[in-house]
Write a protein that holds these residues in place. Structure first.
Motif, PDB file in Angstrom:
ATOM      1  N   SER A 124       0.803  -1.228   0.000  1.00 12.96           N
ATOM      2  CA  SER A 124       0.000   0.000   0.000  1.00 12.96           C
ATOM      3  C   SER A 124       0.835   1.279   0.000  1.00 12.96           C
ATOM      4  O   SER A 124       0.286   2.371   0.087  1.00 12.96           O
ATOM      5  N   HIS A 125       2.158   1.152  -0.074  1.00 14.36           N
ATOM      6  CA  HIS A 125       3.023   2.335  -0.089  1.00 14.36           C
ATOM      7  C   HIS A 125       3.937   2.317  -1.312  1.00 14.36           C
ATOM      8  O   HIS A 125       4.306   1.251  -1.803  1.00 14.36           O
ATOM      9  N   LYS A 126       4.291   3.509  -1.769  1.00 14.62           N
ATOM     10  CA  LYS A 126       5.176   3.617  -2.918  1.00 14.62           C
ATOM     11  C   LYS A 126       6.544   3.041  -2.573  1.00 14.62           C
ATOM     12  O   LYS A 126       7.164   3.436  -1.581  1.00 14.62           O
ATOM     13  N   HIS A 127       7.007   2.117  -3.404  1.00 18.52           N
ATOM     14  CA  HIS A 127       8.301   1.493  -3.145  1.00 18.52           C
ATOM     15  C   HIS A 127       9.432   2.512  -3.236  1.00 18.52           C
ATOM     16  O   HIS A 127      10.396   2.453  -2.469  1.00 18.52           O
ATOM     17  N   GLY A 128       9.320   3.443  -4.179  1.00 17.99           N
ATOM     18  CA  GLY A 128      10.356   4.456  -4.334  1.00 17.99           C
ATOM     19  C   GLY A 128      10.478   5.339  -3.105  1.00 17.99           C
ATOM     20  O   GLY A 128      11.577   5.760  -2.727  1.00 17.99           O
ATOM     21  N   ASP A 129       9.344   5.639  -2.442  1.00 16.15           N
ATOM     22  CA  ASP A 129       9.375   6.462  -1.244  1.00 16.15           C
ATOM     23  C   ASP A 129      10.064   5.722  -0.104  1.00 16.15           C
ATOM     24  O   ASP A 129      10.819   6.319   0.677  1.00 16.15           O
ATOM     25  N   ILE A 130       9.818   4.412  -0.007  1.00 19.68           N
ATOM     26  CA  ILE A 130      10.489   3.608   1.020  1.00 19.68           C
ATOM     27  C   ILE A 130      11.989   3.601   0.771  1.00 19.68           C
ATOM     28  O   ILE A 130      12.794   3.765   1.700  1.00 19.68           O
ATOM     29  N   THR A 210      11.477   9.875  -6.496  1.00 14.21           N
ATOM     30  CA  THR A 210      12.160   8.572  -6.470  1.00 14.21           C
ATOM     31  C   THR A 210      11.179   7.463  -6.814  1.00 14.21           C
ATOM     32  O   THR A 210      11.507   6.530  -7.556  1.00 14.21           O
ATOM     33  N   SER A 211       9.956   7.568  -6.291  1.00 16.30           N
ATOM     34  CA  SER A 211       8.920   6.571  -6.575  1.00 16.30           C
ATOM     35  C   SER A 211       8.585   6.536  -8.061  1.00 16.30           C
ATOM     36  O   SER A 211       8.464   5.460  -8.659  1.00 16.30           O
ATOM     37  N   LEU A 212       8.447   7.712  -8.649  1.00 14.05           N
ATOM     38  CA  LEU A 212       8.098   7.781 -10.073  1.00 14.05           C
ATOM     39  C   LEU A 212       9.218   7.204 -10.933  1.00 14.05           C
ATOM     40  O   LEU A 212       8.958   6.418 -11.856  1.00 14.05           O
ATOM     41  N   VAL A 213      10.454   7.567 -10.644  1.00 19.30           N
ATOM     42  CA  VAL A 213      11.588   7.055 -11.424  1.00 19.30           C
ATOM     43  C   VAL A 213      11.676   5.539 -11.285  1.00 19.30           C
ATOM     44  O   VAL A 213      11.889   4.815 -12.271  1.00 19.30           O
ATOM     45  N   ASP A 214      11.499   5.042 -10.055  1.00 19.48           N
ATOM     46  CA  ASP A 214      11.535   3.600  -9.821  1.00 19.48           C
ATOM     47  C   ASP A 214      10.438   2.895 -10.615  1.00 19.48           C
ATOM     48  O   ASP A 214      10.659   1.843 -11.227  1.00 19.48           O
ATOM     49  N   GLU A 215       9.248   3.495 -10.620  1.00 16.75           N
ATOM     50  CA  GLU A 215       8.126   2.916 -11.361  1.00 16.75           C
ATOM     51  C   GLU A 215       8.385   2.921 -12.859  1.00 16.75           C
ATOM     52  O   GLU A 215       8.149   1.918 -13.550  1.00 16.75           O
ATOM     53  N   MET A 216       8.891   4.016 -13.392  1.00 13.99           N
ATOM     54  CA  MET A 216       9.111   4.129 -14.837  1.00 13.99           C
ATOM     55  C   MET A 216      10.221   3.195 -15.317  1.00 13.99           C
ATOM     56  O   MET A 216      10.121   2.595 -16.384  1.00 13.99           O
TER      57      MET A 216
END
Length: 588
Positions: A124-130, A210-216
């Motif tokens: 339930s949390h953004k992996h990039g934020d973690i 960071t979350s967005l870059v990780d996702e992309m």
């Protein structure tokens, strides 16, 4: 934003500061040594102006210079300089050791805690934020903490010691300095209190990007396949612009501290110079003493500039530390019971009784689920998307705990046994593959690190992956990148199957295990699976119903419930939901 959170962001969060000090407490001996080095550094630094003043007073006029006295002072000055350099060098070494030891401890604590967090938090949390909290925020915290140790101790000791020296030299001028100094403190404090929430916002926005870059990066193929590049760029630019604004605001407000305090400090220096000059003319105050006093005034005000910078960096450090501690404060998964049962000699009898479960508490997914599986049975699970197939797998593996009811293995509730022993008795091959950075050999032996080369090769032959592995540049020693690198999806799936073939646990979970494999290889794999499933309790999630015709029992799920149950022939005879599903796959 809640009132409590707004209040917390107005300045230092005392709870965060207290927790940081708790981590530093472990290294209190080194902190004391650093403080001692700081005092030696300051004392030797402050003694130098006295020597300079004494040397000036030995130059009375033309032909009236005490060269022998000056030479002695120069030797003493050189010794003082050496002591200053050595003490400062030792202090920096100690401060670096304290800082990076504290950071190492926190990072280990965070990583260990992350592994104890329930999957519901990770999902339930953004992996990039973690990732940003564990990497970027802790790095920012380290920078602020190091500056704090390096400059804060020295600055405070310098202020106190310089003040003592000035009082000893001339009380009236020292009082002028004392009266004007609070202006510098007031300016620094006023601005610093308003920068904490700006740095906190900057850290959160950094986590978003960071979350967005990780996702992309992780989903680049999907991004390109669906032409999402422009939308991704728009999202990136929006967050990047927000990060720019947050960073500019935080940097601007924090950077005006230094010029403001320098202005006040220059007023102090000017006042000392004017009053001191008058004192030289009207009293017995010597030029050497005035020179010494001006040097002290400069050294006295300089730490205020440094401390104002330190406070700014500490605001950023505490904001980052707060985000790290927020992660540490997340509730870990339900702890195992004392003397929890260790599952051994597993037969594979599984009982699911009156189980209810939901990911979102007000939206029930599985309702009153009951199932009895005898050892060695092959249980196939079919149904439309979202019916609860994967959820049932999550519950069997105890990735999630049931809301009510119970799941037992060999008569023992899985909540009464250790998670490790439960999961070691399952072998999983999922539709989504997972491979780590390393060699092919290391990936196959992930669950059995002590496996011999013969065992690894034999498992690869059974999984029909040996042939393609040997065609790789270094065979089993070929290094692949994270998530399989340049391997095809089918090859990655074969490696995951090989991993389970090597373990051969008493219970198996196959979730669309052959979905990425060509038909010819799939037939071979199915034969290998049939041999592997002999005598082992197996759960098979399948969309292609032709692959589960030989299952002992087929569970047809819909909306979290088992609506039909039986073998293939029995279900076809019922002419119900399963029959429609089966016929729809072979309709022309």
């Amino acid at each position: 934003m809640s009132k409590d959170k707004k209040k917390k962001l107005q300045g230092f969060d005392k709870a965060v500061l207290k927790r940081v000090l708790t981590h530093i407490k472990k290294y209190r001996i080194l902190v004391i040594l650093s403080f001692v080095c700081a005092m030696i550094t300051v004392a030797s630094t402050l003694y130098a102006p006295i020597l300079t003043g004494n040397a000036i007073d030995l130059i009375v006029g033309k032909g009236l210079v005490d060269f022998d006295g000056i030479k002695d002072i120069i030797y003493t000055f050189l010794m003082v300089t050496v002591v200053t350099v050595l003490s400062q060098w030792f202090m920096n070494i100690i401060n670096n050791h304290i800082t990076y030891s504290v950071v190492r401890d926190i990072r280990i604590e965070v990583f260990n805690h992350m592994e104890e967090l329930p999957l519901s938090y990770i999902d339930s949390h953004k992996h990039g934020d973690i990732v940003s909290r564990i990497v970027s925020d802790i790095d920012q915290f380290a920078d602020g903490l190091l500056m704090g140790f390096t400059q804060l101790f020295t600055g405070i000791v310098t202020i106190l010691a310089t003040l003592g020296f000035m009082i000893a030299v001339n009380v009236p001028i020292a009082l002028v300095v004392i009266v004007l100094t609070p202006l510098s403190l007031f300016v620094a404090s006023f601005i610093a209190k308003r920068t904490y929430h700006l740095f906190h916002q900057q850290s959160e926005t950094r986590g978003d990007i960071t979350s967005l870059v990780d996702e992309m990066i992780g989903q680049q193929k999907i991004v390109q396949a669906f032409g999402y590049e422009d939308d991704a760029l728009d999202r990136f630019e929006e967050i990047n612009e927000r990060l720019e604004k947050d960073s500019m605001s935080a940097t601007f407000y924090s950077s005006i501290v230094n010029p403001c305090t320098r202005f006040v400090n220059n007023l102090v220096y000017a006042a000392v110079g004017i009053i001191g000059a008058v004192s030289v003319i009207s009293t017995g105050f010597t030029v050497g003493q005035l020179t010494c006093f001006l040097s002290y005034a400069n050294q006295y005000t300089k730490p205020f500039n440094e401390i104002s910078n330190v406070i700014t960096e500490l605001q950023n450090a505490m904001a980052c530390a707060g985000r790290v501690f927020e992660l540490l404060d997340e509730t870990p998964q339900v702890p195992e019971k004392e003397n929890a049962y260790v599952l051994t000699d597993t037969k594979g009898a599984i009982e699911i009784k009156d189980v209810n479960f939901s990911y979102v508490k007000d939206k029930t997914l599985i309702t009153n689920l009951n199932l009895s599986v005898k050892p060695g049975m092959r249980v196939a699970i079919v149904g439309p998307t979202g019916c609860g197939k994967s959820t049932l797998i999550n519950l069997l593996m105890r990735f999630y705990d049931v809301d009510t009811g119970a799941i037992s293995v060999d008569g023992t509730d899985i909540r009464d046994m250790t998670r490790d022993s439960l999961r070691q008795n399952y072998g999983m091959v999922l539709q989504e593959t997972w491979l780590k950075s390393g060699t092919i050999r290391e990936n196959i032996a992930y669950g059995k690190p002590d496996a011999t080369d013969e065992e690894i090769v034999q498992a690869a032959k059974l999984a029909h992956s040996d042939s393609f592995i040997r065609r790789l540049p270094q065979g089993y020693d070929t290094v692949i990148a994270e998530d399989g690198g340049n391997l095809s999806q089918g090859q990655k799936q074969l490696l995951c199957i090989t991993r389970v073939m090597l373990l051969l646990p008493p219970m198996l979970i196959l979730d669309e295990a052959t979905s990425s494999i060509d038909t010819r290889t799939e037939i071979r794999i199915q034969k290998a699976f049939n041999r592997m499933m002999q005598g082992r309790t197996s759960f098979i999630v399948a969309h292609r119903l032709s692959t589960i015709r030989e299952a002992d029992v087929i569970l047809v799920m819909k909306d979290g419930n088992i609506i039909e149950k039986g073998n293939h022939d029995q279900l076809m005879a019922q002419n119900g939901f399963y029959t429609n599903l089966y016929n729809s796959q072979f309709a022309h």
